[in-house]
Motif scaffolding. Sequence first.
Motif, PDB file in Angstrom:
ATOM      1  N   UNK A 218       0.713  -0.995  -0.017  1.00  0.00           N
ATOM      2  CA  UNK A 218       0.260  -0.011   0.032  1.00  0.00           C
ATOM      3  C   UNK A 218       0.811   1.134   0.050  1.00  0.00           C
ATOM      4  N   UNK A 219       1.130   1.729  -1.023  1.00  0.00           N
ATOM      5  CA  UNK A 219       1.991   3.181  -1.291  1.00  0.00           C
ATOM      6  C   UNK A 219       1.546   4.216  -0.674  1.00  0.00           C
ATOM      7  N   UNK A 220       0.038   4.399  -0.344  1.00  0.00           N
ATOM      8  CA  UNK A 220      -0.216   5.632   0.538  1.00  0.00           C
ATOM      9  C   UNK A 220       0.174   5.107   1.956  1.00  0.00           C
ATOM     10  N   UNK A 221       0.077   4.063   2.428  1.00  0.00           N
ATOM     11  CA  UNK A 221       0.515   3.656   3.762  1.00  0.00           C
ATOM     12  C   UNK A 221       2.047   3.841   3.857  1.00  0.00           C
ATOM     13  N   UNK A 222       2.817   3.543   2.884  1.00  0.00           N
ATOM     14  CA  UNK A 222       4.238   3.887   3.130  1.00  0.00           C
ATOM     15  C   UNK A 222       4.301   5.371   3.073  1.00  0.00           C
ATOM     16  N   UNK A 223       3.776   6.292   2.389  1.00  0.00           N
ATOM     17  CA  UNK A 223       3.962   7.808   2.488  1.00  0.00           C
ATOM     18  C   UNK A 223       3.870   8.137   3.743  1.00  0.00           C
TER      19      UNK A 223
ATOM     20  N   UNK B 259       8.076   7.971  -5.715  1.00  0.00           N
ATOM     21  CA  UNK B 259       7.223   8.669  -6.658  1.00  0.00           C
ATOM     22  C   UNK B 259       5.800   7.880  -6.596  1.00  0.00           C
ATOM     23  N   UNK B 260       5.957   6.730  -6.033  1.00  0.00           N
ATOM     24  CA  UNK B 260       4.464   5.980  -5.793  1.00  0.00           C
ATOM     25  C   UNK B 260       4.015   6.451  -4.567  1.00  0.00           C
ATOM     26  N   UNK B 261       4.919   6.522  -3.724  1.00  0.00           N
ATOM     27  CA  UNK B 261       4.172   6.739  -2.223  1.00  0.00           C
ATOM     28  C   UNK B 261       4.053   8.154  -1.870  1.00  0.00           C
ATOM     29  N   UNK B 262       5.090   9.205  -2.582  1.00  0.00           N
ATOM     30  CA  UNK B 262       4.885  10.616  -2.228  1.00  0.00           C
ATOM     31  C   UNK B 262       4.896  11.300  -3.635  1.00  0.00           C
ATOM     32  N   UNK B 263       3.874  11.438  -4.468  1.00  0.00           N
ATOM     33  CA  UNK B 263       3.909  11.783  -5.878  1.00  0.00           C
ATOM     34  C   UNK B 263       4.164  13.094  -5.697  1.00  0.00           C
ATOM     35  N   UNK B 264       3.987  13.867  -4.651  1.00  0.00           N
ATOM     36  CA  UNK B 264       4.385  15.498  -4.950  1.00  0.00           C
ATOM     37  C   UNK B 264       5.684  15.858  -4.329  1.00  0.00           C
ATOM     38  N   UNK B 265       6.243  14.768  -3.807  1.00  0.00           N
ATOM     39  CA  UNK B 265       7.594  15.245  -3.154  1.00  0.00           C
ATOM     40  C   UNK B 265       8.676  15.581  -4.526  1.00  0.00           C
ATOM     41  N   UNK B 266       9.680  16.454  -4.013  1.00  0.00           N
ATOM     42  CA  UNK B 266      10.531  17.125  -4.946  1.00  0.00           C
ATOM     43  C   UNK B 266      11.525  16.235  -4.678  1.00  0.00           C
ATOM     44  N   UNK B 267      12.436  15.886  -5.825  1.00  0.00           N
ATOM     45  CA  UNK B 267      13.523  15.010  -5.913  1.00  0.00           C
ATOM     46  C   UNK B 267      14.701  15.626  -6.790  1.00  0.00           C
TER      47      UNK B 267
END
Length: 532
Positions: free
Chosen positions: A348-353, A385-393
């Motif tokens: 669950x990628x939302x759970x990971x984030x 990118x899957x867990x935190x799609x709005x994060x800057x990298x």
Amino acid sequence: MSAEKITQLHRAAQQYLNQAASNKNALKQSHQACVEMLKLDPKHADAHFLLSMIALNMQQMTKAIELNKVAIQFAPQNAEYWAFYARSLSLVNRYEEARTAIEKGMKLGSNSPLVNDTMGVVLSRLGEHARAVELFNKAIGKQASNPSFCYNLASSLKFLGDFKQAQQAYEKVIALNPKYYQAHSALAELNLSTKTNNKISRLLTLLESVGKHVDGELHLCHALAKEYECVGEYEKALQALERGNSKKKAQLAYTSKDDDALFSVLKTTFSQEFIDKKHLGFKTTQPIFVLGMPRSGTTLVDRILSSHSDVVSAGELQNFAVELKKLTQTPGNKVLDPNTITAAKSIDFRALGERYLQSTKPVSDQAIHFIDKMPLNFLQIGFIKKALPNAKIIILNRHPMDVCLSNFRTLFAINFSYYNYAYNLLDCARYFHQFKMLMDFWQSSYPNELLEVKYEALVANPEEQIKRILAYCELPWQAECLAFHNNPAPVSTASSVQVRQPINSSSIGRWQRYGNALEEMQNYLQKHDLCE
């Protein structure tokens, strides 16, 4: 009779535990004494605490934490229990709980030098080096002859940028115990030696008696290399590095194929189908990931960004990889391995984030943005990118000859397997090759979503590149970012000395000082079109 027996068993358990370093049966004997104590008194707090210390010695972290918790339940006013509870929690990256525990221990207070040193170590792991220094000084005030206390003090002073006091503390460690080998390498990293005032003779003498102490020789050789560099003897510096690094590599039995499998499975896992598959990640703009090859300029960008009023640095966090590992529930000690990567496709990628953000709360709770500058997060870009799609990298890139040499000449966390490549120049080149292919893969998979920053361009045109970085992070321009070297916040990475200085080009082209000695590495990089 029972009370007398408990006292005898208690004394025996403590004595055996103190002998653990020199007696292979001591932990077992201490454990037996504790078990006998608990048969007579199941609520004996110190029996539970000593059992937790035995578990800690055996790297059984979960067990150590649970046993320590029981000890606290029976004796909640014992500062020592809270201190070691906090230490165990910090060792498994449970920083929020560790912070709560250490604050309770601090409030209770202690006159024990060991307890104060332990609380200082926890605070240093939490990035609170100024408070840690106070506790280390308190411990040294009670036990000035303890080299470990002095070493811990020196480390926090270095991270705070007080290099003169750090130098004095490291020298005190060496005076107390010349064979405290890591103090020599840490002292050399301060780069305070000159042609007329250096430690070359002292280090050469120590190397003659180091014997089969592989890690000791590694520390001394890295220290010697730094000293030779300070006096312009680059050939001798490289010889020292090769001596220490080659023996460490032989001990590890590492080959580059160990890493090839990791890079390969990442690209296989992130098929176009998996990349395109919609996953409900946790949509927050808080985290900024600064990553890349170690020694590529990640700390410099971290300092620049954290000089902005809307940004704080969380340091090099392992939290993302740890939370990913927990969700996959794969066996093994490595937080990232081929099995974990494959298993992560179905988490669950939302759970990971959410779990990642929760785990960073000690530093991120009040922050508009925080930086996670663990360089090796470059392996995690797809999962981020899957867990935190709005994060800057932000990906750092640096000339391969400079970055490979810098990895070879840097002492990372010894016995942390992800840096095993760094003990051989050709392995460094092979690792960089894999890194570059993976970065090309991530950038093609996520076009226009990742920002690449070239270290040389940042040094050549700092204002232009800083504006570019801030624009990508959607931050307004602040002149403080250009004066990052004035940032008083602690720095606990291998670049802790360099980033206290204004931006400069002194490390660009460093590899050219070594002449033909790097030819094999250069040929490999040229063969794969990675440098001219």
